[in-house]
Design a protein around this motif. Sequence first.
Motif, short mmCIF file in Angstrom:
data_model
loop_
_atom_site.label_atom_id
_atom_site.label_comp_id
_atom_site.label_asym_id
_atom_site.label_seq_id
_atom_site.Cartn_x
_atom_site.Cartn_y
_atom_site.Cartn_z
N VAL A 314 -42.62 26.64 24.38
CA VAL A 314 -43.89 27.19 23.90
C VAL A 314 -43.81 27.49 22.41
CG1 VAL A 314 -45.42 29.21 24.07
CG2 VAL A 314 -44.53 28.13 26.15
N LEU A 315 -44.91 27.28 21.72
CA LEU A 315 -45.06 27.67 20.32
C LEU A 315 -46.12 28.76 20.22
CD1 LEU A 315 -44.70 27.34 17.23
CD2 LEU A 315 -46.40 25.50 17.33
N ILE A 316 -45.75 29.90 19.60
CA ILE A 316 -46.67 31.02 19.45
C ILE A 316 -46.90 31.26 17.97
CG2 ILE A 316 -47.10 33.44 20.00
CD1 ILE A 316 -45.16 33.18 22.33
N PRO A 364 -59.08 21.25 30.43
CA PRO A 364 -58.42 21.48 29.14
C PRO A 364 -57.64 20.26 28.68
CG PRO A 364 -57.21 22.58 30.89
CD PRO A 364 -58.48 22.07 31.51
N LYS A 365 -57.63 20.05 27.37
CA LYS A 365 -56.87 18.93 26.83
C LYS A 365 -55.38 19.28 26.82
CE LYS A 365 -60.62 17.12 24.04
NZ LYS A 365 -61.07 16.66 22.70
N THR A 366 -54.59 18.26 27.13
CA THR A 366 -53.13 18.46 27.19
C THR A 366 -52.46 17.60 26.14
OG1 THR A 366 -52.87 16.73 28.87
CG2 THR A 366 -53.21 18.98 29.66
N HIS A 367 -51.21 17.94 25.82
CA HIS A 367 -50.43 17.18 24.85
C HIS A 367 -49.10 16.78 25.47
CE1 HIS A 367 -50.24 21.60 23.92
NE2 HIS A 367 -48.99 21.39 24.28
N ASP A 368 -48.53 15.70 24.96
CA ASP A 368 -47.28 15.18 25.50
C ASP A 368 -46.06 15.79 24.84
OD1 ASP A 368 -48.67 13.49 27.22
OD2 ASP A 368 -48.81 11.91 25.70
N LYS A 369 -46.16 16.11 23.56
CA LYS A 369 -45.00 16.62 22.83
C LYS A 369 -44.79 18.10 23.12
CE LYS A 369 -45.42 13.22 19.12
NZ LYS A 369 -45.60 13.00 17.66
N THR A 374 -41.58 20.66 18.02
CA THR A 374 -42.23 19.97 16.90
C THR A 374 -42.77 20.92 15.85
OG1 THR A 374 -44.41 19.94 17.98
CG2 THR A 374 -42.89 18.11 18.49
N MET A 375 -43.07 22.16 16.24
CA MET A 375 -43.65 23.17 15.34
C MET A 375 -45.01 22.73 14.79
SD MET A 375 -41.51 25.64 15.43
CE MET A 375 -42.07 26.69 14.10
N ASP A 376 -45.71 21.89 15.51
CA ASP A 376 -47.02 21.40 15.08
C ASP A 376 -48.08 22.45 15.42
OD1 ASP A 376 -49.30 20.05 14.46
OD2 ASP A 376 -49.16 18.58 16.07
N GLN A 377 -48.64 23.06 14.37
CA GLN A 377 -49.61 24.13 14.57
C GLN A 377 -51.05 23.74 14.26
OE1 GLN A 377 -48.15 28.09 13.19
NE2 GLN A 377 -46.50 26.91 12.26
N THR A 378 -51.27 22.50 13.81
CA THR A 378 -52.62 22.16 13.33
C THR A 378 -53.22 20.91 13.96
OG1 THR A 378 -51.68 20.88 11.47
CG2 THR A 378 -52.16 23.22 11.09
N SER A 379 -52.50 20.21 14.83
CA SER A 379 -53.05 18.95 15.36
C SER A 379 -54.33 19.17 16.15
CB SER A 379 -52.01 18.25 16.23
OG SER A 379 -51.68 19.04 17.36
N HIS A 380 -54.49 20.35 16.75
CA HIS A 380 -55.69 20.61 17.55
C HIS A 380 -56.95 20.76 16.71
CE1 HIS A 380 -54.03 24.56 16.42
NE2 HIS A 380 -55.28 24.97 16.39
N ILE A 381 -56.79 20.96 15.39
CA ILE A 381 -57.96 21.16 14.53
C ILE A 381 -58.84 19.92 14.52
CG2 ILE A 381 -58.68 21.51 12.13
CD1 ILE A 381 -56.34 23.37 11.76
N SER A 382 -58.22 18.73 14.58
CA SER A 382 -59.01 17.49 14.54
C SER A 382 -59.91 17.35 15.74
CB SER A 382 -58.06 16.29 14.45
OG SER A 382 -57.24 16.22 15.61
N GLU A 383 -59.64 18.13 16.79
CA GLU A 383 -60.46 18.06 18.00
C GLU A 383 -61.69 18.96 17.91
OE1 GLU A 383 -59.63 15.87 20.19
OE2 GLU A 383 -57.70 15.37 19.30
N TRP A 384 -61.78 19.77 16.89
CA TRP A 384 -62.91 20.68 16.76
C TRP A 384 -64.02 20.00 15.96
CZ3 TRP A 384 -60.35 25.97 15.15
CH2 TRP A 384 -59.51 26.39 16.19
#
Length: 389
Positions: A314-316, A364-369, A374-384
């Motif tokens: 989990v990433l918080i 809800p949308k899910t992700h594979d990584k 990965t520490m990816d905190q911004t990839s979900h922004i493109s979905e907004w």
Amino acid sequence: MFPVTSRRHFSMSLYMLRSSSPHINHHSFLLPSFVSSSTFSPIKDQPLSPPPPMAACIDTCRTGEPQISPRDSSKNHDDESGFRYMNYFRYPDRASFNGTQTKTLHTRPLVEDLDRDAEIDDVWAKIREEAKSDIAKEPIVSGYYHASIVSQRSLEAALANTLSVKLSNLNLPSNTLFDLFSGVLQENPEIVESVKQDLLAVKERDPACISYVHCFLHFKGFLACQAHRIAHELWTQDRKILALLIQNRVSEAFAVDFHPGAKIGTGILLDHATAIVIGETAVVGNNVSILHNVTLGGTGKQCGDRHPKIGDGVLIGAGTCILGNITIGEGAKIGAGSVVLKDVPPRTTAVGNPARLLGGKDNPKTHDKIPGLTMDQTSHISEWSDYVI
């Protein structure tokens, strides 16, 4: 004041053994082998009288034997650093390190897994190499690095030393904490393995970490996590007074507040770490990454199991509050500044106050990584679709 005969940079230790006497000389410091301790006598050619008895925590170790043994002139006691140091430690039989690693639910290719295991096993050697390299580049740190790393016999000894120095105060001497920490680490080799996993996690996930030794000595999130591992072991042994004492000192020294009853996995990254709070019944899985100002807390004054359960990977994000006995599923991502009051399904993203699932509750949308890796905190922004600045 004693005459200063050497301008070399090395840290003062508490006590050293005079070569000519079995007694501990309380006027001397830890010296390189090339400096005669006799030059530090206050009055030349006049032998020093035996020192008064030391406190029990200094004179004896947990076995009741003296911690500092007389030097045997028939043996070479100088290590590669040219330093002599005190035998504070009881070292566990290396056979007790069974080589097993705590595996998460996330698998890696076999070759990568073997390479990672080899790197974990070599981490102490890498720390020592990096320390010597740093000394060559910046001689001013030689004393600090010699006392903290180069003169230490093992990873657990170095960790006990570093934590005891950073958490000590006038009423809680570093040698008392050192004896406590080293005893716990020697009796629990699985804690040492977790320390190695955490070092690797920080080095892999935090681009600000330039080396293992940098993390080991200077990253308060890493140090707070290791102090918590010791406190948690004491808590499980019903030594709650000591466990809570360590919690208090960690809170004061590092601004990180973990209740010693909380259960923490391996491969943990506490990035920046300031103002992270984790409650008594919280559980944090493996390969979890938590940024600063995160609270894993309760919702009121209820007793019993009342804190969040965080799954593996989990990433918080920073400034997040996760409250109550809820579950954050494996591989989930919690956006910065969110307030989470309900369960979050695995591999989904929750953002907002109150937090909502990206894609909606029903689908809800899910992700594979694995965001904790990965520490990816911004990839979900493109979905907004309505995201604007």
